[in-house]
Structure formats: C-alpha cells, structure tokens
Scaffold this motif. Structure first.
Motif, PDB file in Angstrom:
ATOM      1  N   ALA A 141     -24.523  -9.825   2.416  1.00  0.00           N
ATOM      2  CA  ALA A 141     -26.092 -10.660   2.616  1.00  0.00           C
ATOM      3  C   ALA A 141     -26.489 -10.903   1.755  1.00  0.00           C
ATOM      4  CB  ALA A 141     -26.442  -9.509   3.714  1.00  0.00           C
ATOM      5  N   SER A 142     -26.847  -9.911   0.883  1.00  0.00           N
ATOM      6  CA  SER A 142     -27.185 -10.706  -0.453  1.00  0.00           C
ATOM      7  C   SER A 142     -26.636 -11.792  -1.212  1.00  0.00           C
ATOM      8  CB  SER A 142     -27.976  -9.330  -1.573  1.00  0.00           C
ATOM      9  OG  SER A 142     -28.914  -8.353  -0.643  1.00  0.00           O
ATOM     10  N   ALA A 143     -25.215 -11.569  -0.964  1.00  0.00           N
ATOM     11  CA  ALA A 143     -24.803 -12.527  -1.855  1.00  0.00           C
ATOM     12  C   ALA A 143     -24.868 -13.577  -1.458  1.00  0.00           C
ATOM     13  CB  ALA A 143     -23.386 -12.117  -2.512  1.00  0.00           C
ATOM     14  N   VAL A 144     -24.615 -13.780  -0.058  1.00  0.00           N
ATOM     15  CA  VAL A 144     -24.974 -15.165   0.363  1.00  0.00           C
ATOM     16  C   VAL A 144     -26.641 -15.552   0.511  1.00  0.00           C
ATOM     17  CG1 VAL A 144     -24.621 -16.132   2.685  1.00  0.00           C
ATOM     18  CG2 VAL A 144     -22.807 -14.103   2.155  1.00  0.00           C
ATOM     19  N   ASN A 145     -27.313 -14.735   0.362  1.00  0.00           N
ATOM     20  CA  ASN A 145     -28.377 -15.425  -0.047  1.00  0.00           C
ATOM     21  C   ASN A 145     -28.583 -15.536  -1.150  1.00  0.00           C
ATOM     22  OD1 ASN A 145     -30.061 -15.602   2.441  1.00  0.00           O
ATOM     23  ND2 ASN A 145     -29.332 -13.485   2.983  1.00  0.00           N
ATOM     24  N   LEU A 146     -28.346 -15.392  -2.129  1.00  0.00           N
ATOM     25  CA  LEU A 146     -28.375 -15.602  -3.485  1.00  0.00           C
ATOM     26  C   LEU A 146     -27.603 -16.761  -4.354  1.00  0.00           C
ATOM     27  CD1 LEU A 146     -28.978 -14.907  -6.183  1.00  0.00           C
ATOM     28  CD2 LEU A 146     -26.897 -13.027  -6.967  1.00  0.00           C
ATOM     29  N   ARG A 147     -26.257 -16.971  -3.296  1.00  0.00           N
ATOM     30  CA  ARG A 147     -25.657 -18.304  -3.408  1.00  0.00           C
ATOM     31  C   ARG A 147     -26.232 -19.715  -2.675  1.00  0.00           C
ATOM     32  NH1 ARG A 147     -22.858 -21.531  -7.068  1.00  0.00           N
ATOM     33  NH2 ARG A 147     -21.557 -23.076  -5.910  1.00  0.00           N
ATOM     34  N   PHE A 148     -27.150 -18.949  -2.076  1.00  0.00           N
ATOM     35  CA  PHE A 148     -27.755 -20.330  -0.475  1.00  0.00           C
ATOM     36  C   PHE A 148     -29.028 -20.763  -1.874  1.00  0.00           C
ATOM     37  CE2 PHE A 148     -31.500 -21.883   2.232  1.00  0.00           C
ATOM     38  CZ  PHE A 148     -31.022 -22.676   2.307  1.00  0.00           C
ATOM     39  N   LEU A 149     -29.572 -19.734  -2.713  1.00  0.00           N
ATOM     40  CA  LEU A 149     -30.623 -20.041  -3.763  1.00  0.00           C
ATOM     41  C   LEU A 149     -30.328 -20.586  -4.963  1.00  0.00           C
ATOM     42  CD1 LEU A 149     -32.545 -17.037  -3.872  1.00  0.00           C
ATOM     43  CD2 LEU A 149     -33.487 -19.570  -2.257  1.00  0.00           C
ATOM     44  N   ARG A 150     -28.780 -20.801  -5.276  1.00  0.00           N
ATOM     45  CA  ARG A 150     -28.073 -21.032  -6.549  1.00  0.00           C
ATOM     46  C   ARG A 150     -28.410 -22.525  -5.700  1.00  0.00           C
ATOM     47  NH1 ARG A 150     -29.448 -21.306  -9.699  1.00  0.00           N
ATOM     48  NH2 ARG A 150     -27.404 -20.733 -11.576  1.00  0.00           N
ATOM     49  N   VAL A 151     -27.531 -22.975  -4.943  1.00  0.00           N
ATOM     50  CA  VAL A 151     -27.744 -23.877  -4.381  1.00  0.00           C
ATOM     51  C   VAL A 151     -28.653 -25.237  -4.025  1.00  0.00           C
ATOM     52  CG1 VAL A 151     -25.873 -25.353  -2.745  1.00  0.00           C
ATOM     53  CG2 VAL A 151     -24.743 -23.859  -3.510  1.00  0.00           C
ATOM     54  N   ASN A 152     -29.951 -24.559  -3.841  1.00  0.00           N
ATOM     55  CA  ASN A 152     -30.491 -25.606  -3.733  1.00  0.00           C
ATOM     56  C   ASN A 152     -31.358 -25.055  -5.033  1.00  0.00           C
ATOM     57  OD1 ASN A 152     -31.127 -26.302  -0.055  1.00  0.00           O
ATOM     58  ND2 ASN A 152     -29.821 -24.060  -1.004  1.00  0.00           N
ATOM     59  N   GLY A 153     -31.186 -25.007  -6.140  1.00  0.00           N
ATOM     60  CA  GLY A 153     -31.377 -25.341  -7.204  1.00  0.00           C
ATOM     61  C   GLY A 153     -33.217 -23.815  -7.867  1.00  0.00           C
ATOM     62  N   VAL A 154     -32.573 -23.078  -7.228  1.00  0.00           N
ATOM     63  CA  VAL A 154     -33.561 -21.795  -7.973  1.00  0.00           C
ATOM     64  C   VAL A 154     -32.505 -21.014  -8.313  1.00  0.00           C
ATOM     65  CG1 VAL A 154     -34.722 -19.790  -6.985  1.00  0.00           C
ATOM     66  CG2 VAL A 154     -34.285 -21.598  -5.339  1.00  0.00           C
ATOM     67  N   PRO A 155     -33.483 -21.169  -9.552  1.00  0.00           N
ATOM     68  CA  PRO A 155     -32.815 -20.690 -11.417  1.00  0.00           C
ATOM     69  C   PRO A 155     -31.779 -18.920 -10.421  1.00  0.00           C
ATOM     70  CG  PRO A 155     -34.436 -21.402 -11.872  1.00  0.00           C
ATOM     71  CD  PRO A 155     -34.817 -21.431 -10.503  1.00  0.00           C
ATOM     72  N   LEU A 156     -31.626 -18.723 -11.551  1.00  0.00           N
ATOM     73  CA  LEU A 156     -30.732 -17.550 -10.987  1.00  0.00           C
ATOM     74  C   LEU A 156     -31.558 -15.991 -11.722  1.00  0.00           C
ATOM     75  CD1 LEU A 156     -28.387 -15.584 -10.963  1.00  0.00           C
ATOM     76  CD2 LEU A 156     -27.827 -15.626 -12.823  1.00  0.00           C
ATOM     77  N   ALA A 157     -32.210 -16.054 -11.970  1.00  0.00           N
ATOM     78  CA  ALA A 157     -33.030 -15.140 -12.816  1.00  0.00           C
ATOM     79  C   ALA A 157     -34.239 -15.332 -11.479  1.00  0.00           C
ATOM     80  CB  ALA A 157     -33.716 -15.214 -13.369  1.00  0.00           C
ATOM     81  N   ALA A 162     -36.413 -13.363  -6.350  1.00  0.00           N
ATOM     82  CA  ALA A 162     -36.660 -12.819  -4.926  1.00  0.00           C
ATOM     83  C   ALA A 162     -36.355 -12.082  -3.605  1.00  0.00           C
ATOM     84  CB  ALA A 162     -36.317 -14.411  -4.222  1.00  0.00           C
ATOM     85  N   LEU A 163     -34.491 -11.892  -3.905  1.00  0.00           N
ATOM     86  CA  LEU A 163     -33.493 -11.461  -3.082  1.00  0.00           C
ATOM     87  C   LEU A 163     -34.439  -9.762  -3.458  1.00  0.00           C
ATOM     88  CD1 LEU A 163     -30.324 -12.123  -3.429  1.00  0.00           C
ATOM     89  CD2 LEU A 163     -31.218 -12.417  -1.505  1.00  0.00           C
ATOM     90  N   ALA A 164     -34.595  -9.260  -4.537  1.00  0.00           N
ATOM     91  CA  ALA A 164     -35.619  -8.036  -4.529  1.00  0.00           C
ATOM     92  C   ALA A 164     -36.860  -7.642  -4.008  1.00  0.00           C
ATOM     93  CB  ALA A 164     -35.816  -7.410  -6.360  1.00  0.00           C
ATOM     94  N   LEU A 165     -37.509  -8.748  -4.570  1.00  0.00           N
ATOM     95  CA  LEU A 165     -38.413  -9.286  -2.953  1.00  0.00           C
ATOM     96  C   LEU A 165     -38.430  -8.982  -1.998  1.00  0.00           C
ATOM     97  CD1 LEU A 165     -41.974  -9.368  -3.501  1.00  0.00           C
ATOM     98  CD2 LEU A 165     -41.200 -11.962  -3.469  1.00  0.00           C
ATOM     99  N   TYR A 166     -37.747  -9.805  -1.339  1.00  0.00           N
ATOM    100  CA  TYR A 166     -37.474  -9.070   0.084  1.00  0.00           C
ATOM    101  C   TYR A 166     -37.240  -8.031   0.383  1.00  0.00           C
ATOM    102  CZ  TYR A 166     -34.860  -9.579   4.666  1.00  0.00           C
ATOM    103  OH  TYR A 166     -34.335  -9.242   5.721  1.00  0.00           O
ATOM    104  N   SER A 167     -36.536  -7.493  -0.744  1.00  0.00           N
ATOM    105  CA  SER A 167     -36.212  -5.882   0.116  1.00  0.00           C
ATOM    106  C   SER A 167     -37.254  -4.953  -0.080  1.00  0.00           C
ATOM    107  CB  SER A 167     -35.001  -5.786  -0.631  1.00  0.00           C
ATOM    108  OG  SER A 167     -33.451  -6.779  -0.925  1.00  0.00           O
ATOM    109  N   LEU A 168     -37.761  -5.393  -1.367  1.00  0.00           N
ATOM    110  CA  LEU A 168     -39.060  -4.585  -1.387  1.00  0.00           C
ATOM    111  C   LEU A 168     -40.234  -5.319  -0.216  1.00  0.00           C
ATOM    112  CD1 LEU A 168     -40.669  -2.615  -2.907  1.00  0.00           C
ATOM    113  CD2 LEU A 168     -41.848  -4.217  -4.075  1.00  0.00           C
ATOM    114  N   ALA A 169     -40.305  -6.079   0.606  1.00  0.00           N
ATOM    115  CA  ALA A 169     -41.101  -6.536   1.477  1.00  0.00           C
ATOM    116  C   ALA A 169     -40.364  -5.395   2.946  1.00  0.00           C
ATOM    117  CB  ALA A 169     -40.951  -8.064   1.691  1.00  0.00           C
ATOM    118  N   GLU A 170     -39.064  -6.298   3.181  1.00  0.00           N
ATOM    119  CA  GLU A 170     -38.384  -5.442   4.167  1.00  0.00           C
ATOM    120  C   GLU A 170     -38.878  -3.802   4.231  1.00  0.00           C
ATOM    121  OE1 GLU A 170     -36.009  -4.954   7.430  1.00  0.00           O
ATOM    122  OE2 GLU A 170     -35.557  -3.912   5.543  1.00  0.00           O
ATOM    123  N   SER A 171     -38.536  -3.377   3.796  1.00  0.00           N
ATOM    124  CA  SER A 171     -38.193  -1.910   3.511  1.00  0.00           C
ATOM    125  C   SER A 171     -40.061  -1.288   3.386  1.00  0.00           C
ATOM    126  CB  SER A 171     -38.060  -1.480   1.893  1.00  0.00           C
ATOM    127  OG  SER A 171     -36.591  -1.756   2.144  1.00  0.00           O
TER     128      SER A 171
END
Length: 357
Positions: A141-157, A162-171
């Motif tokens: 799921a993280s790989a899918v969301n990472l790819r979606f963010l990259r396609v929409n112009g969000v830099p890799l870093a 963003a993925l790390a922030l989501y995991s932290l907030a959800e946990s």
C-alpha cells in the motif's frame, strides 16, 4: 542392337513473372503486397511494443487469483458462516469498509501541501488494499501511495516523508483511541491470556532491545547512512511544521487518521453483531484495536495470520467462545478484505494502465 530407352527427366518450371495485367501498374502491385503483409507486421509490432505498464497492470489480478485458489477451502468455510448471518449488519460492515477508504484519502491529503485529485486519490486507496495483501507491513500500500504522489508532482523526498508522517499519525491515533477506550472500560478485556507473561514478556523485551541496538549500531557505524537518515528526519520535520501551519491540512491528517481505525473497529463490531457474537460492541472494538496494535509487531502480508490470531485471542479475552471468535474473525476477513480484493486488484490494474500510478 536394340536401343535402351533413355530416362526422361521431368522438370517443374516456375513461371517467370509476367507483365502486370492491363490497367495495373507496378506501384499498385507493390501496394497490394504491402497491404497483404500489413496485418502480420502490425501483429509483430504490437507484440514488440506491448507496454510494460499493461503487463504490470495484469500482475495484481493474477496474484489475487492464485491466492484465492490457494485459500479456497478457508474461504468456503467463511462463506458458509456468512450465509446464516444477518445481511443488514454485513452490509453495515461493508459500508464501514468503504468509509474507511474515504477517511484514508482525507488523511493522505493532509500529508502534502499540493492538492491531490479527489477521485483518483480515493481509487488509489481502494487499489492499495489489494497491494497491501501482497507485501508485509503495508509495504504494498505504501508503494502504491508513493507512486501516486510522485505522479502528481510531489518530489521523492517529500513523498517519502509524507508516508512516514501518515504512518506516525495513524499509529498514534490508533494507540490513543485504544488507551481512551480502555480507560473508559477497564474491565472490557481480560488481560490474562491476551498478553504474554513471564518468559513471553522477557522474550519480547529481548527482541525489541536487539532490534533497537542493531538499528542504532548501523547508524553509528555507517556514516553515509547516518547523514542520509539525519537529512531525511530534518526535511520531514520541516515538512510537518509547514503542514501544521495550515489548519485544513492538520485537520485532514489527524481527523482522517483518527476516524480510520474507529471505522475499522465499527466494521468488526458490525460483523460480530451479524453473527450474534455474545460480546457487546465496545469490547469488540477494543479487541480489534488491541489486536491490530499487537499484530503490528509481527508484520505479515495484509496482516494475514498475525492480525487474525491476535484478534481471535482478543475476542476470547473479551468474553466470546473460542469457536464463535474464530468464525467472527473469518467473516470479518471475508467482508473487509477478501470480498473487495478482486475489484481492488482490477482497479489497481486500471490505474496502472491509465498512468494514474
């Protein structure tokens, strides 16, 4: 003297190409030959140019089919239990599952400053449920969301942050919700049998200490890795501060992260009610939250095995009979994961082919 008859050799002559028929030029003949050969050349060109993206889009559906065949007996047993269940509560559980994808979309939007397209974002969360069943610890799921963010112009870093922030907030929201419900209902779960005691706790503590020591030692000895990790943490903290300076992004992040596990727990309670499990909804929700928090320590693809075992133990700790708890866990897995699995895999394939991912 009589003559011996000579052998007669038969020769097959290939007629020489004659002049073109009347009214037909050599250019027309060449055009006819090219048209005759066009389908074959088109087929060969299509095979050579078969997009890798299209082939990759077929992989999720194939893997889901293989997985379903491998677990057909287990699914048949779960379907048998669902036939006698209350369909109204099962529909409520399925509706909660859909609302969970919407809450997840809101939380994902809260991790980036850029406005993301809403419908593709929601479809991505639905598709990520299929990818999440194929890799442990939510990596699919993280790989899918990472790819979606990259396609929409969000830099890799920033996408990784963003993925790390989501995991932290959800946990944090999941654990916080568990603690609040436990404080409000301290006797809802029987800790005996739910948590390991004695040697089990010692083994868990030793494993956690070993993992922590290995991570720290790796960062200390590997200078380049340490600098990369420090740079990532610095950038991630800067992005988090920027996001929390915008109230709508902070509300989306923390609101979606809080609603998501709450809706999942409500879905489990609806399944338990559909099967007439002799446990109240609040202890069922507590059992689900405790099980998912505990299962996070044992990452498996889609939580299969770790979540199921922990949830069954937690339901028994909440007062459910062992057999009824196993049936409820299996029914919950079918309604929330297995039933949407094939549509999610097809959605993932379509998003890959349409270059949304």
């Amino acid at each position: 003297m009589p003559r011996t008859p000579a052998r007669v050799r038969r020769r097959t002559r290939v007629p020489a190409p004659g002049p073109p028929a009347a009214g037909t030029s050599s250019a027309d003949t060449a055009a006819e030959e090219e048209a005759h050969d066009q389908p074959g050349r088109a087929g060969r060109a299509l095979w050579r140019r078969l997009p890798l993206r299209t082939a990759a889009g077929l992989v999720p559906a194939v893997l889901v089919g293989v997985w379903a065949l491998a677990h057909r007996s287990l699914m048949a047993s779960g379907v048998h239990d669902l036939v006698a269940a209350d369909p109204g509560w099962l529909l409520a559980a399925l509706a909660c599952t859909g609302l969970g994808w919407a809450a997840n979309s809101v939380a994902r939007q809260g991790t980036v400053l850029e406005p993301l397209p809403r419908l593709p974002l929601l479809a991505t969360q639905f598709a990520a449920t299929a990818a999440g069943q194929l890799a442990p610890a939510g990596l699919g799921a993280s790989a899918v969301n990472l790819r979606f963010l990259r396609v929409n112009g969000v830099p890799l870093a920033r996408a990784t942050a963003a993925l790390a922030l989501y995991s932290l907030a959800e946990s944090c929201c999941r654990v916080g919700l568990l603690l609040v419900l436990l404080a409000a209902n301290p006797h809802a779960l029987h800790a005996k049998g739910l948590l390991p005691d004695g040697d089990g706790l010692l083994l868990l503590a030793a494993a956690a200490a070993a993992v922590t020591a290995a991570a720290v030692l790796t960062l200390v000895l590997a200078g380049s890795l340490r600098r990369a990790a420090a740079g990532f943490v610095t950038d991630a903290l800067a992005d988090a501060r920027t996001l929390h300076a915008r109230p709508e992004r902070a509300l989306a992040l923390w609101g979606g992260s809080l609603v998501f596990p709450l809706i999942q727990a409500a879905s489990m309670a609806a399944v338990a009610r559909a099967l007439d499990l002799p446990v109240a909804p609040v202890p069922v929700a507590l059992a689900y939250l405790a099980a998912t928090c505990a299962a996070a320590l044992v990452p498996t693809p889609g939580g299969i095995g770790s979540v199921d075992a922990a949830l069954a133990v937690a339901l028994v700790a909440a007062g459910a009979p062992t057999g009824a708890a196993a049936s409820a866990v299996l029914a919950f897995r079918i309604v929330t994961v297995w039933l949407p699995l094939l549509p999610a895999a097809l959605t993932l394939s379509a998003l890959i082919r349409r270059k949304v991912l």
